[in-house]
Design a protein around this motif. Sequence first.
Motif, PDB file in Angstrom:
ATOM      1  N   ALA A   1       0.850  -1.205   0.000  1.00  0.00           N
ATOM      2  CA  ALA A   1       0.000   0.000   0.000  1.00  0.00           C
ATOM      3  C   ALA A   1       0.881   1.249   0.000  1.00  0.00           C
ATOM      4  O   ALA A   1       1.911   1.295   0.699  1.00  0.00           O
ATOM      5  N   PRO A   2       0.509   2.293  -0.768  1.00  0.00           N
ATOM      6  CA  PRO A   2       1.358   3.492  -0.846  1.00  0.00           C
ATOM      7  C   PRO A   2       1.431   4.286   0.448  1.00  0.00           C
ATOM      8  O   PRO A   2       2.426   4.959   0.703  1.00  0.00           O
ATOM      9  N   THR A   3       0.365   4.234   1.266  1.00  0.00           N
ATOM     10  CA  THR A   3       0.330   5.014   2.512  1.00  0.00           C
ATOM     11  C   THR A   3      -0.315   4.171   3.619  1.00  0.00           C
ATOM     12  O   THR A   3      -1.062   3.227   3.337  1.00  0.00           O
ATOM     13  N   PRO A   4      -0.068   4.537   4.869  1.00  0.00           N
ATOM     14  CA  PRO A   4      -0.744   3.833   5.965  1.00  0.00           C
ATOM     15  C   PRO A   4      -2.259   3.954   5.881  1.00  0.00           C
ATOM     16  O   PRO A   4      -2.977   2.999   6.207  1.00  0.00           O
ATOM     17  N   ARG A   5      -2.759   5.119   5.438  1.00  0.00           N
ATOM     18  CA  ARG A   5      -4.210   5.283   5.322  1.00  0.00           C
ATOM     19  C   ARG A   5      -4.778   4.310   4.298  1.00  0.00           C
ATOM     20  O   ARG A   5      -5.844   3.721   4.493  1.00  0.00           O
ATOM     21  N   ARG A   6      -4.060   4.139   3.186  1.00  0.00           N
ATOM     22  CA  ARG A   6      -4.499   3.181   2.181  1.00  0.00           C
ATOM     23  C   ARG A   6      -4.480   1.756   2.726  1.00  0.00           C
ATOM     24  O   ARG A   6      -5.346   0.941   2.415  1.00  0.00           O
ATOM     25  N   ALA A   7      -3.507   1.457   3.578  1.00  0.00           N
ATOM     26  CA  ALA A   7      -3.436   0.131   4.191  1.00  0.00           C
ATOM     27  C   ALA A   7      -4.639  -0.123   5.098  1.00  0.00           C
ATOM     28  O   ALA A   7      -5.145  -1.255   5.182  1.00  0.00           O
ATOM     29  N   LEU A   8      -5.108   0.929   5.777  1.00  0.00           N
ATOM     30  CA  LEU A   8      -6.323   0.788   6.582  1.00  0.00           C
ATOM     31  C   LEU A   8      -7.501   0.370   5.714  1.00  0.00           C
ATOM     32  O   LEU A   8      -8.263  -0.538   6.057  1.00  0.00           O
ATOM     33  N   LEU A   9      -7.666   1.048   4.575  1.00  0.00           N
ATOM     34  CA  LEU A   9      -8.757   0.725   3.662  1.00  0.00           C
ATOM     35  C   LEU A   9      -8.621  -0.697   3.130  1.00  0.00           C
ATOM     36  O   LEU A   9      -9.603  -1.459   3.094  1.00  0.00           O
ATOM     37  N   LEU A  10      -7.416  -1.068   2.724  1.00  0.00           N
ATOM     38  CA  LEU A  10      -7.214  -2.403   2.171  1.00  0.00           C
ATOM     39  C   LEU A  10      -7.420  -3.491   3.233  1.00  0.00           C
ATOM     40  O   LEU A  10      -7.913  -4.580   2.936  1.00  0.00           O
ATOM     41  N   GLY A  11      -7.021  -3.196   4.474  1.00  0.00           N
ATOM     42  CA  GLY A  11      -7.272  -4.140   5.557  1.00  0.00           C
ATOM     43  C   GLY A  11      -8.758  -4.351   5.777  1.00  0.00           C
ATOM     44  O   GLY A  11      -9.217  -5.484   6.006  1.00  0.00           O
ATOM     45  N   TRP A  12      -9.528  -3.252   5.703  1.00  0.00           N
ATOM     46  CA  TRP A  12     -10.978  -3.343   5.839  1.00  0.00           C
ATOM     47  C   TRP A  12     -11.560  -4.204   4.705  1.00  0.00           C
ATOM     48  O   TRP A  12     -12.373  -5.098   4.942  1.00  0.00           O
ATOM     49  N   CYS A  13     -11.120  -3.956   3.476  1.00  0.00           N
ATOM     50  CA  CYS A  13     -11.620  -4.730   2.335  1.00  0.00           C
ATOM     51  C   CYS A  13     -11.233  -6.203   2.453  1.00  0.00           C
ATOM     52  O   CYS A  13     -12.015  -7.095   2.118  1.00  0.00           O
ATOM     53  N   GLY A  14     -10.003  -6.464   2.934  1.00  0.00           N
ATOM     54  CA  GLY A  14      -9.603  -7.850   3.155  1.00  0.00           C
ATOM     55  C   GLY A  14     -10.487  -8.533   4.182  1.00  0.00           C
ATOM     56  O   GLY A  14     -10.842  -9.707   4.031  1.00  0.00           O
ATOM     57  N   GLY A  15     -10.846  -7.797   5.236  1.00  0.00           N
ATOM     58  CA  GLY A  15     -11.754  -8.345   6.245  1.00  0.00           C
ATOM     59  C   GLY A  15     -13.133  -8.635   5.670  1.00  0.00           C
ATOM     60  O   GLY A  15     -13.759  -9.649   6.008  1.00  0.00           O
TER      61      GLY A  15
END
Length: 516
Positions: A59-73
């Motif tokens: 993920a390019p940024t920590p904020r983007r990682a939050l979104l991707l973690g949510w989508c993975g969940g």
Amino acid sequence: MGEQGDRPAPARRSLARRAAGPLLAAVCGALPVLIFPAPGWWWFAYICLVPLMLVLRAAPTPRRALLLGWCGGIGFLIGVMSWLIPSLSVAIIVLAAFLGALWAPWGWLVHRLLHGTPDGGRALAALALVPTGWLLTETVRSWQYLGGPWGLLGASQYQQHFALRLASVGGVWLDSLLIVAVNTALVVLVAAWGRSAVAWLTLIGLSLGTLAVTAWAPQPQLTGRTAVIGVIQPGLADDTVTDRTARGEQLTATLAANRPDLVLWGESSVSYDLDARPDLTARLARSAAGVGADLLVNVDAVRPGSGGIYKSSVLVGPQGVTGQRYDKIRLVPFGEYIPLRPALGWIKNFSKAAAVDRRRGTGPVVMTVPTRDGGTLTVGPLICFESAFPDMSRALTRRGAQVILVQSATPTFQHTWAPEQHASLAALRAAETGRPVVQATLTGVSVAYDASGARVGPQLAKDASGAVAYTVPLATGSTLYDRWGNWVPVGSALTLLLCGGFWLLSARRDRRRSRR
């Protein structure tokens, strides 16, 4: 004009690129569904999270990682709870989006520790915190009001001897922790191009630790006694109340030659309150006398005087109802009640969610039944969904249960993977408690496991209709999980808190130095 006309295409491509990441995370998050029955790729558990973690670390940024973690969940939950689609329809997306938010912090943690090429310190922190972070998410999501502990990674290992031994020490939680730790070590090796001593040492340590637990973890001792539990599974062909009960009586009569100590019927096997139907009680008593053993039936009916519907395990002997009863205390969200019905009651309008909430019992119950040899047998009943909760079978064992009995029915989910997954949980509960577990289903999969979690006798498949008598060896003593309880989730939470506090103190100290 030409330039203005060309603008929508790049905009569309940009939108597609932004949507590709969340979609990929959701697909990768759904991969663990393959490790559970019926696919049963248990070995895939040890690499199933690698794709999702690689997406998160990129993920390019920590904020983007939050979104991707949510989508993975979201993807993970839709996968492991796909059996709810017949009941919830499109509402499962809303439910998964709500619960999937629990994985957003985990996505940030994976990115924070594994982005780029992690050095030894970050790799060590990742190997400690990423597994404990996942486990804490599993623990929170396992709260009964958030859906319960369905789809725990560790539950996929129910047929592996080493995993059952681990469960006897730390419950299914220890198996989940091992799985995520192995996945994390593999991601560290990918990020470091295979040159990470910390990751290699971790994999070696996990292997040696698992071997040590498998060899030396204490187990309950066999008493030399056995119990014969007859199991009745009417099957889908008996789809009316009258046929269901009559079929149960017919199948019970076939077990007389097996001389059972108890006959176990499935969930909702009786649809009338026995206090209100003395004629039905008399029929069941005659059935018990004919087979020479008490019947543990399951009543799903309005209880006179209460005005509410209860699901209850009721013991019926040759003389009638014995007075021993257990009322289900952990209900299936949406299937047996709608959480926050004033706010979420609309879901029933376009799904098969419960039109009326069932009532809850007050606590676990153990029952004493007479046996053929003139002694007694102490049993602890659980009703369907409750066998997913490790603490419930542990509570019954601590109250003296010698055998744990599960009454289940899965007609709504009969054409999904849910029946096989539900039956597999009995093996984990047996290994955790050191007590045999027998499951009888109205529809679904009926099965029995001994005190070590090994299967006893043949199982009745979800399309079967019949009766079988399981002879299960009785055991005494206690497992380490019985004694220590949920030390793995508690230890994971403490690890995260301590490391989080240390990180905050370090960050504050660095800010002070920079100001100076």
